[in-house]
Scaffold this active site. Structure first.
Site, PDB file in Angstrom:
ATOM      1  N   LYS A  59      45.691  36.160  37.518  1.00  0.00           N
ATOM      2  CA  LYS A  59      45.637  36.157  39.086  1.00  0.00           C
ATOM      3  C   LYS A  59      45.230  34.670  39.300  1.00  0.00           C
ATOM      4  O   LYS A  59      45.678  34.327  40.673  1.00  0.00           O
ATOM      5  CB  LYS A  59      44.826  37.267  39.622  1.00  0.00           C
ATOM      6  CG  LYS A  59      45.147  38.680  39.333  1.00  0.00           C
ATOM      7  CD  LYS A  59      44.018  39.697  39.889  1.00  0.00           C
ATOM      8  CE  LYS A  59      44.670  40.989  39.441  1.00  0.00           C
ATOM      9  NZ  LYS A  59      43.395  41.864  39.797  1.00  0.00           N
ATOM     10  N   ALA A  76      39.475  38.839  39.722  1.00  0.00           N
ATOM     11  CA  ALA A  76      38.958  39.885  38.971  1.00  0.00           C
ATOM     12  C   ALA A  76      39.800  40.932  38.560  1.00  0.00           C
ATOM     13  O   ALA A  76      40.683  41.106  39.371  1.00  0.00           O
ATOM     14  CB  ALA A  76      37.626  40.358  39.670  1.00  0.00           C
ATOM     15  N   ASP A  77      39.400  41.588  37.425  1.00  0.00           N
ATOM     16  CA  ASP A  77      40.393  42.798  36.920  1.00  0.00           C
ATOM     17  C   ASP A  77      39.358  43.904  36.466  1.00  0.00           C
ATOM     18  O   ASP A  77      38.453  43.343  35.614  1.00  0.00           O
ATOM     19  CB  ASP A  77      41.529  42.573  36.363  1.00  0.00           C
ATOM     20  CG  ASP A  77      42.672  43.573  36.481  1.00  0.00           C
ATOM     21  OD1 ASP A  77      43.474  43.800  37.218  1.00  0.00           O
ATOM     22  OD2 ASP A  77      42.526  44.434  35.281  1.00  0.00           O
ATOM     23  N   THR A  78      39.456  44.869  36.487  1.00  0.00           N
ATOM     24  CA  THR A  78      38.849  46.127  36.038  1.00  0.00           C
ATOM     25  C   THR A  78      39.929  46.945  35.193  1.00  0.00           C
ATOM     26  O   THR A  78      40.740  47.497  35.962  1.00  0.00           O
ATOM     27  CB  THR A  78      37.723  46.817  36.984  1.00  0.00           C
ATOM     28  OG1 THR A  78      37.105  45.940  37.585  1.00  0.00           O
ATOM     29  CG2 THR A  78      37.152  47.947  36.219  1.00  0.00           C
ATOM     30  N   GLY A 113      36.841  41.749  34.007  1.00  0.00           N
ATOM     31  CA  GLY A 113      37.148  40.222  33.975  1.00  0.00           C
ATOM     32  C   GLY A 113      37.089  39.427  35.075  1.00  0.00           C
ATOM     33  O   GLY A 113      37.391  39.920  36.117  1.00  0.00           O
TER      34      GLY A 113
END
Length: 193
Positions: A59, A76-78, A113
């Protein structure tokens, strides 16, 4: 509080209202980066625990050519990991109910992250939290999905909602990480910027 950030225009690149709320808890002024759609595809050989940081950096790469000298962009990514499977966002209400039934009575890992990018470089990290779900009935899963519509949430649930109150027996690690942004670790990294 974080005087070292005064030289930056801090931007959060996320549509998530939860991430906006969590970043706001740090009492640092920030804006929202213009939305850029990114195809969230990762190599099939990538270990599940590495996927969120990989996606956060992916991203961030979409913004790399647009970042001004004074900007700091947070992406961010979850993901939710059950066994060795990644449970992303559900496609529809039926898949959300199925995911919740899979989580019922089991322990899973939530990994977020985060990437912090400037025109001059990038730092990234990820944080893991373990969550133990109590047994939930099909009726309870249906109630939650119908009432809270968790289609925008990894693993089909928001720990801060009804399901967190009735189903989360235990958590090891950051509560805020499970919500979608590990603010404690983010604060530590921001202090070092």
């Amino acid at each position: 509080m974080l005087d070292n950030l005064k030289k930056y225009n801090l931007l959060l690149a996320s549509k998530s209202p939860r991430r906006r709320e969590l970043l706001g808890m740090l009492d640092v002024p920030f804006g929202i980066a213009p939305a850029i759609e990114v195809d969230e595809v990762y190599p099939s050989t990538l270990p599940a625990h590495e996927i969120p940081e990989y996606l956060a950096k992916l991203k961030a790469s979409a913004y790399q050519k647009l970042i001004k000298d004074n900007e700091l962009i947070i992406t961010a990514d979850t993901v939710v990991i059950l066994g060795d499977r990644v449970l992303g966002k559900p496609e529809n209400a039926a898949s959300a109910k199925r995911m919740l039934q899979e989580l019922s009575g089991r322990e899973h890992t939530v990994v977020t992250g985060v990437a912090l990018s400037t025109a001059y470089g990038q730092r990234s990290f990820s944080v893991d939290s373990r969550v133990k779900f109590a047994e939930i009935s099909e009726t309870e899963a249906e109630y939650y999905v119908d009432r809270y519509n968790p289609l925008d949430k990894a693993g089909s649930y928001g720990i801060q909602e009804w399901i967190g109150a009735v189903a989360v027996e235990a958590i090891s690690g950051s509560f805020y990480n499970v919500m979608g942004l590990p603010v404690h670790q983010l604060y530590k990294v921001l202090k070092e910027m």
